[in-house]
Design an enzyme around this catalytic site. Structure first.
Site, PDB file in Angstrom:
ATOM      1  N   ARG A  26      59.594  10.037 -51.929  1.00 10.69           N
ATOM      2  CA  ARG A  26      58.287   9.398 -52.023  1.00 10.69           C
ATOM      3  C   ARG A  26      58.450   7.942 -51.575  1.00 10.69           C
ATOM      4  NH1 ARG A  26      54.701   7.431 -57.215  1.00 10.69           N
ATOM      5  NH2 ARG A  26      52.852   6.891 -55.995  1.00 10.69           N
ATOM      6  N   HIS A  27      57.425   7.405 -50.938  1.00 17.78           N
ATOM      7  CA  HIS A  27      57.463   6.029 -50.432  1.00 17.78           C
ATOM      8  C   HIS A  27      57.634   5.010 -51.557  1.00 17.78           C
ATOM      9  CE1 HIS A  27      53.447   5.206 -52.026  1.00 17.78           C
ATOM     10  NE2 HIS A  27      53.093   6.402 -51.576  1.00 17.78           N
ATOM     11  N   GLU A  44      49.508  12.271 -47.285  1.00 18.35           N
ATOM     12  CA  GLU A  44      49.004  12.371 -48.651  1.00 18.35           C
ATOM     13  C   GLU A  44      47.664  13.108 -48.689  1.00 18.35           C
ATOM     14  OE1 GLU A  44      49.526  12.921 -51.500  1.00 18.35           O
ATOM     15  OE2 GLU A  44      49.878  11.060 -52.607  1.00 18.35           O
ATOM     16  N   HIS A  85      54.621  11.348 -49.890  1.00 21.08           N
ATOM     17  CA  HIS A  85      53.797  10.717 -50.921  1.00 21.08           C
ATOM     18  C   HIS A  85      53.868  11.510 -52.223  1.00 21.08           C
ATOM     19  CE1 HIS A  85      51.821   8.417 -47.627  1.00 21.08           C
ATOM     20  NE2 HIS A  85      52.074   9.525 -46.959  1.00 21.08           N
ATOM     21  N   ARG A 101      52.992   3.322 -45.310  1.00 18.21           N
ATOM     22  CA  ARG A 101      53.883   3.177 -46.470  1.00 18.21           C
ATOM     23  C   ARG A 101      55.030   4.175 -46.430  1.00 18.21           C
ATOM     24  NH1 ARG A 101      48.845   5.175 -48.062  1.00 18.21           N
ATOM     25  NH2 ARG A 101      48.769   7.026 -49.408  1.00 18.21           N
ATOM     26  N   ASN A 141      49.318   0.975 -55.582  1.00 25.66           N
ATOM     27  CA  ASN A 141      50.037   1.650 -56.669  1.00 25.66           C
ATOM     28  C   ASN A 141      50.039   0.775 -57.911  1.00 25.66           C
ATOM     29  OD1 ASN A 141      52.633   2.998 -54.510  1.00 25.66           O
ATOM     30  ND2 ASN A 141      50.847   4.053 -55.282  1.00 25.66           N
ATOM     31  N   GLN A 143      44.835   5.852 -53.363  1.00 25.42           N
ATOM     32  CA  GLN A 143      45.205   5.572 -51.973  1.00 25.42           C
ATOM     33  C   GLN A 143      44.808   6.695 -51.023  1.00 25.42           C
ATOM     34  OE1 GLN A 143      48.886   2.656 -51.533  1.00 25.42           O
ATOM     35  NE2 GLN A 143      49.466   4.417 -52.735  1.00 25.42           N
TER      36      GLN A 143
END
Length: 214
Positions: free
Chosen positions: A7-8, A81, A153, A57, A14, A20
């Protein structure tokens, strides 16, 4: 084939608990630091290629981890995502929580009854497209002996892993919780058979931030 699914790193959205989805929000300095520490933890891991969500991201996270390596980085819509439509940008927790956020929060609290907003995707659509991506790369004989980084994501990573685990019931989507920023899960594939060998590995020293909603 060996897959390293990550995951980023953290973004300002966040941190502020803003939705997002497809909104293209970059990493913040803290998120870049998490990615750099993760890169250090993976410095001895051999990668042959990498797939990334096209969102910045995820791309930036992958580039930080791959810095100094001549590794192909391929953008892949299938691991983008989940799109949240008009919910995107809404604050869903804390002192700035939007009054209309309760319906969105079913996504975490009552996933089986989550209804996408206008312009959004369903969880089943996310399961289908991440599953199709996984089937496609596992069927590619040229990748059988490769080590592959997959930068994605929170919801997309969960969908990938649920497909591998055979968890298709939407009500159980968050059975393992939301992956932490820069958490890494390792998957081995042989003749189309997938198994997870390590899940939610953390390579940074900072306390892991858990995603909670009120």
């Amino acid at each position: 084939m060996k897959l390293y699914i990550i995951r980023h790193g953290e973004t300002d959205w966040n941190k502020a608990r803003r939705v997002q989805g497809h909104s293209d929000i970059p990493l913040n300095d803290y998120g870049r630091n998490l990615a750099k520490q993760t890169a250090e933890g993976l410095k001895d891991t051999k990668f042959d290629l990498a797939y990334t969500s096209p969102l910045v991201r995820a791309k930036e996270t992958a580039k930080i981890i791959l810095r100094g390596r001549e590794i192909p980085l391929l953008e892949e819509e299938g691991i983008k995502e989940l799109g949240f439509g008009v919910y995107e940008g809404m604050c869903i927790s804390g002192s700035k929580k939007a009054p209309e956020s309760e319906e969105f929060n079913r996504f975490f609290k009552d996933t089986a009854n989550y209804v996408p907003a206008e312009g959004g995707e369903s969880i089943q659509e996310l399961m289908d497209r991440t599953g199709a991506f996984m089937k496609r790369i596992c069927a590619d004989e040229t990748l059988y002996d490769k080590a592959i980084l997959i930068s994605t994501h929170g919801a997309a990573m969960t969908a990938l892993l649920n497909n591998i685990k055979g968890i298709h019931e939407i009500g159980r989507f968050w059975n393992q919780g939301v992956p932490a920023n820069c958490a890494v899960t390792v998957v081995e594939a042989e003749h189309g058979n997938l198994h997870i060998t390590a899940e939610n590995l953390i390579y940074y020293k900072e306390p892991v931030k858990k995603w909670d909603v009120e």
